[in-house]
Design a protein around this motif. Structure first.
Motif, PDB file in Angstrom:
ATOM      1  N   MET B 393      42.971  44.838  41.760  1.00  0.00           N
ATOM      2  CA  MET B 393      41.879  45.813  41.843  1.00  0.00           C
ATOM      3  C   MET B 393      41.029  45.786  40.582  1.00  0.00           C
ATOM      4  N   VAL B 394      41.681  45.651  39.431  1.00  0.00           N
ATOM      5  CA  VAL B 394      40.930  45.632  38.186  1.00  0.00           C
ATOM      6  C   VAL B 394      40.115  44.338  38.078  1.00  0.00           C
ATOM      7  N   GLY B 395      40.626  43.262  38.676  1.00  0.00           N
ATOM      8  CA  GLY B 395      39.877  42.014  38.662  1.00  0.00           C
ATOM      9  C   GLY B 395      40.401  41.016  37.655  1.00  0.00           C
ATOM     10  N   MET B 396      41.722  40.916  37.557  1.00  0.00           N
ATOM     11  CA  MET B 396      42.300  39.887  36.697  1.00  0.00           C
ATOM     12  C   MET B 396      42.228  38.543  37.404  1.00  0.00           C
ATOM     13  N   PRO B 397      41.955  37.473  36.678  1.00  0.00           N
ATOM     14  CA  PRO B 397      41.988  36.147  37.298  1.00  0.00           C
ATOM     15  C   PRO B 397      43.355  35.882  37.915  1.00  0.00           C
ATOM     16  N   MET B 398      43.387  35.010  38.908  1.00  0.00           N
ATOM     17  CA  MET B 398      44.567  34.669  39.713  1.00  0.00           C
ATOM     18  C   MET B 398      44.691  35.565  40.938  1.00  0.00           C
ATOM     19  N   PHE B 399      44.138  36.793  40.884  1.00  0.00           N
ATOM     20  CA  PHE B 399      44.300  37.681  42.024  1.00  0.00           C
ATOM     21  C   PHE B 399      42.981  37.769  42.800  1.00  0.00           C
ATOM     22  N   SER B 400      43.090  38.274  44.052  1.00  0.00           N
ATOM     23  CA  SER B 400      41.929  38.206  44.935  1.00  0.00           C
ATOM     24  C   SER B 400      40.762  39.044  44.422  1.00  0.00           C
ATOM     25  N   GLY B 401      41.068  40.164  43.742  1.00  0.00           N
ATOM     26  CA  GLY B 401      39.985  41.037  43.285  1.00  0.00           C
ATOM     27  C   GLY B 401      39.053  40.339  42.311  1.00  0.00           C
ATOM     28  N   PHE B 402      39.598  39.415  41.531  1.00  0.00           N
ATOM     29  CA  PHE B 402      38.776  38.695  40.568  1.00  0.00           C
ATOM     30  C   PHE B 402      37.712  37.865  41.281  1.00  0.00           C
ATOM     31  N   ILE B 403      38.150  37.183  42.358  1.00  0.00           N
ATOM     32  CA  ILE B 403      37.205  36.304  43.070  1.00  0.00           C
ATOM     33  C   ILE B 403      36.056  37.123  43.638  1.00  0.00           C
ATOM     34  N   SER B 404      36.381  38.302  44.217  1.00  0.00           N
ATOM     35  CA  SER B 404      35.279  39.061  44.820  1.00  0.00           C
ATOM     36  C   SER B 404      34.331  39.575  43.742  1.00  0.00           C
ATOM     37  N   LYS B 405      34.878  40.005  42.584  1.00  0.00           N
ATOM     38  CA  LYS B 405      33.992  40.452  41.513  1.00  0.00           C
ATOM     39  C   LYS B 405      33.107  39.306  41.034  1.00  0.00           C
ATOM     40  N   ALA B 425      26.889  48.102  36.722  1.00  0.00           N
ATOM     41  CA  ALA B 425      27.795  48.875  37.583  1.00  0.00           C
ATOM     42  C   ALA B 425      29.140  48.172  37.690  1.00  0.00           C
ATOM     43  N   LEU B 426      29.131  46.833  37.823  1.00  0.00           N
ATOM     44  CA  LEU B 426      30.390  46.083  37.910  1.00  0.00           C
ATOM     45  C   LEU B 426      31.219  46.295  36.648  1.00  0.00           C
ATOM     46  N   ALA B 427      30.545  46.223  35.483  1.00  0.00           N
ATOM     47  CA  ALA B 427      31.270  46.366  34.225  1.00  0.00           C
ATOM     48  C   ALA B 427      31.882  47.758  34.104  1.00  0.00           C
ATOM     49  N   ILE B 428      31.048  48.803  34.368  1.00  0.00           N
ATOM     50  CA  ILE B 428      31.559  50.176  34.245  1.00  0.00           C
ATOM     51  C   ILE B 428      32.713  50.397  35.211  1.00  0.00           C
ATOM     52  N   SER B 429      32.498  49.943  36.460  1.00  0.00           N
ATOM     53  CA  SER B 429      33.511  50.186  37.477  1.00  0.00           C
ATOM     54  C   SER B 429      34.809  49.465  37.133  1.00  0.00           C
ATOM     55  N   THR B 430      34.706  48.258  36.542  1.00  0.00           N
ATOM     56  CA  THR B 430      35.920  47.547  36.156  1.00  0.00           C
ATOM     57  C   THR B 430      36.688  48.320  35.096  1.00  0.00           C
ATOM     58  N   ILE B 431      35.941  48.861  34.123  1.00  0.00           N
ATOM     59  CA  ILE B 431      36.607  49.624  33.070  1.00  0.00           C
ATOM     60  C   ILE B 431      37.283  50.858  33.662  1.00  0.00           C
ATOM     61  N   LEU B 432      36.541  51.564  34.543  1.00  0.00           N
ATOM     62  CA  LEU B 432      37.120  52.769  35.143  1.00  0.00           C
ATOM     63  C   LEU B 432      38.364  52.424  35.958  1.00  0.00           C
ATOM     64  N   ASN B 433      38.280  51.322  36.740  1.00  0.00           N
ATOM     65  CA  ASN B 433      39.443  50.866  37.517  1.00  0.00           C
ATOM     66  C   ASN B 433      40.610  50.632  36.592  1.00  0.00           C
ATOM     67  N   ALA B 434      40.323  49.942  35.474  1.00  0.00           N
ATOM     68  CA  ALA B 434      41.396  49.608  34.540  1.00  0.00           C
ATOM     69  C   ALA B 434      42.022  50.877  34.002  1.00  0.00           C
ATOM     70  N   ILE B 435      41.183  51.903  33.735  1.00  0.00           N
ATOM     71  CA  ILE B 435      41.735  53.140  33.167  1.00  0.00           C
ATOM     72  C   ILE B 435      42.804  53.721  34.085  1.00  0.00           C
ATOM     73  N   TYR B 436      42.462  53.922  35.372  1.00  0.00           N
ATOM     74  CA  TYR B 436      43.461  54.643  36.163  1.00  0.00           C
ATOM     75  C   TYR B 436      44.567  53.753  36.698  1.00  0.00           C
ATOM     76  N   PHE B 437      44.268  52.474  36.944  1.00  0.00           N
ATOM     77  CA  PHE B 437      45.364  51.629  37.444  1.00  0.00           C
ATOM     78  C   PHE B 437      46.325  51.239  36.321  1.00  0.00           C
ATOM     79  N   MET B 438      45.777  50.892  35.164  1.00  0.00           N
ATOM     80  CA  MET B 438      46.663  50.496  34.071  1.00  0.00           C
ATOM     81  C   MET B 438      47.468  51.683  33.568  1.00  0.00           C
ATOM     82  N   LYS B 439      46.834  52.891  33.595  1.00  0.00           N
ATOM     83  CA  LYS B 439      47.550  54.109  33.220  1.00  0.00           C
ATOM     84  C   LYS B 439      48.812  54.261  34.082  1.00  0.00           C
ATOM     85  N   THR B 440      48.632  54.017  35.405  1.00  0.00           N
ATOM     86  CA  THR B 440      49.768  54.152  36.303  1.00  0.00           C
ATOM     87  C   THR B 440      50.809  53.073  36.038  1.00  0.00           C
TER      88      THR B 440
END
Lengths: 125, 502
Positions: B393-405, B425-440
């Protein structure tokens, strides 16, 4: 753009106004029963619109009984078919909405969706 | 006509008839029928996909052998077959992953009714994918809504019934607008088959008449389907519906149901109206603005959420925003990115829901964020799967989310005015995604004190304890890695599929 077009096509205008009334009722009313009434007004407005599109003055349904094969004598039956399909759909969604309303009323003794939401939040379920 | 060309029609009919069949058999048998039906349809879709790749063109299947302007048609190309295949795989995995929750949460007498809903849902999704007739599409949109509502409310408590009511109200508003748009279009063109409407629209456009009614009809259909697929301002029903329904329902609803509507919208854009007309009409700009707003606001709401299921649900709002943003770019590359994201999000979001249930299982069934401390050690597979899903979801390489981003960013480069807002928007949204997913994820791997574990009576689950959920999770992880590591063939298939679309 001519305002007189609105008066010559007043049936369509009526259908659209009805659609607007139904739509805003479904969206804005708090009472669930009034919402369902809005839904039905909205759907009925659509059937009125479709039926108008299918109606041509002086022509008949395309059932050949008196040997007249001329295309000009008959209307296009598809809009009527669409109306029937639409009625079936709207009957089923109305039934579903009513059953949901009954469930909610039995649980919370209220028809107000916002009030039910606040009580749910208080329950903290 | 080869035999394999009958398969799309057969798969629709098979899932349609297995619905009523499930209602008269017991829960166990219904479950077996359901799994068999989904697998068979998946295999049939794979065969159709192989056929369309070999023939290199889409084909039209006339229902009842009535010729074009009168009869009803199914039209199958690479895109449709591939979508059907992927939807079947994901639905099968969602059903596998939620077996224990369904047995625990649903009443004994209602077990088989659940499978009625799932079969009808599959039927309507397949029909939305394959049909070439707008009014048929409308009818199946309604069937889709009704069965999705059943999936939400089958777990009986106040929350789910309220969520189902809200879902129905929003959906009915959307389908009202969709039907009005279709009626306008029928009134203007005199056809219901998509290809015939396209010809008439081209003639109308060349003649320069009826420009405004066409625009209104396009707008109505877009807004209707956007409401139904929970684009940002219309998402109020979503967190409750996904957060409190039973696990398979939440996974299926988030990954498949909303995607079916988006696929129909893509079809309307490309096959019914024609993308040049859509592009000129500026409807895409409206979708773009709401998509970007959804990307940001969905993530902000997710950050503020302490309930893990609702957090994942809010993340869906953001991801739907991505998809509409891709449409809004107004280029073929943007649409391909969106369609890839439909698949990638479907694979990732259902993975996250199943993994989250594995995590709550070892946290005393609590969905609260703080009870999850160290859950990654108590249920190792679910922890790993949640990490994979989060990274995707955050968009790390190797995973599907990265390709779509990456695809979204590349598509944005082609459009001069929208490049900057999209990238920001992509940059902000990636950071926000990282905040709540990485927090978890960090919370999952923070060791909890022994005393607390004993006091709260948290248990540990081994991989072999719930085999079907483990299988589903492993398959989801593999699917995600496959989409991320070898995305080229999938994207190439989408590209050629989109070429056959119009």
């Amino acid at each position: 753009m001519n305002i007189t077009n609105l008066f010559t096509n007043y049936e369509e205008a009526v259908a659209m106004i009805l659609f607007g009334i139904g739509f805003s009722n479904l969206l804005l009313q708090k009472n669930l029963i009034k919402k369902i009434i809005g839904l039905n007004i909205m759907d009925t407005a659509m059937y009125l619109f479709l039926a108008l599109k299918g109606y041509v003055a002086g022509r008949k349904a395309p059932i050949v009984t008196n040997g007249i094969q001329d295309v000009e004598a008959y209307i296009n039956p598809i809009p009527s078919g669409l109306v029937l399909t639409g009625i079936v759909v709207s009957v089923s969604v109305t039934a579903l909405m009513l059953s949901l309303t009954i469930r909610l009323y039995r649980r919370y003794h209220s028809l107000d969706l916002d009030e039910i939401s606040t009580r749910l939040k208080k329950e903290g379920l | 006509m080869q035999f394999v060309q009958n398969f799309p029609f057969m798969s629709i009919i098979l899932s349609l008839f297995s619905g009523p069949l499930s209602s008269i058999v017991g829960g166990k048998a219904a479950k077996r029928i359901n799994l068999a039906v989904i697998s068979i349809i998946g295999l049939m879709s794979a065969a159709v996909l192989a056929f369309t790749i070999r023939s290199g063109d889409s084909y039209v299947y006339t229902m009842g052998h009535f010729p074009a302007p009168w009869g009803n048609e199914i039209r199958v190309g690479i895109m449709e077959a591939l979508m059907a295949l992927i939807f079947c795989i994901i639905m099968l995995l969602c059903m596998l992953g939620g077996v224990y929750e369904r047995e625990r949460e649903l009443e004994e007498s209602k077990q088989n009714l659940y499978y009625v809903m799932v079969n009808l849902l599959l039927c309507s999704l397949l029909a939305l994918i394959y049909t070439n007739d707008l009014f048929t599409a409308y009818v199946f949109v309604e069937i889709n809504t009704i069965s999705a509502c059943g999936l939400i409310m089958i777990k009986q408590n106040g929350r789910t019934i309220e969520a189902a009511t809200r879902y129905m109200i929003m959906s009915l508003l959307g389908s009202g607008l969709l039907l009005l748009g279709i009626c306008f279009l029928y009134d203007l063109t005199g056809h219901l088959l998509m290809s015939n409407i396209r010809e008439q629209v081209r003639i109308l456009r060349a003649a320069g008449t009826y420009h405004i009614p066409l625009l209104i009809s396009l707008g109505l259909m877009s807004v209707g389907l956007a409401i139904k697929s929970a684009l940002f301002p219309f998402h109020s029903w979503l967190p409750d519906a996904y957060g409190y329904s039973t696990l398979s329902s939440a996974a299926i609803l988030s990954s498949l149901v909303s995607k079916g509507y988006i696929f129909l919208l893509a079809k309307i854009f490309f096959r019914v109206i024609g993308f040049d007309m859509v592009w000129d009409s500026k409807v895409v700009n409206v979708l773009f603005v709401f998509g970007v707003a959804g990307m940001i606001m969905g993530s902000v709401s997710a950050i503020r959420e302490n309930n893990i299921r609702r957090m994942i649900a809010y993340s869906s709002v953001a991801q739907i925003g991505y998809i509409y943003m891709g449409f809004g770019l107004g280029t073929t590359a943007g649409v391909i990115a969106s369609i890839y994201h439909i698949v990638s999000h479907a694979a990732t979001k259902s993975l996250l829901f199943v993994a989250a249930s594995g995590i709550t299982d070892v946290s005393g069934d609590s969905t609260d964020f703080f009870d999850m401390t160290g859950a990654g050690y108590r249920n190792k597979l679910a922890g790993a799967a949640f990490t994979v899903g989060s990274l995707s979801m955050v968009g790390m390489p190797m995973f599907s989310g990265f390709i779509s981003k990456l695809l979204f960013a590349q598509a944005a480069m082609e459009s001069t005015h929208k490049m900057l807002p999209t990238l920001i928007a992509l940059a902000i949204s990636t950071i926000l995604n990282a905040i709540y997913f990485m927090k978890t994820v960090i919370r999952l791997y923070t060791p909890e004190k022994r005393v607390v574990l004993k006091k709260k009576n948290f248990r540990t689950i081994a991989m072999t304890e719930q085999p079907s959920k483990s299988i589903a999770l492993v398959c989801f992880i593999i699917l995600n890695l496959l989409l991320g590591l070898s995305s080229e063939p999938v994207i190439a298939l989408f590209r050629s599929g989109l070429g056959m679309f119009s």
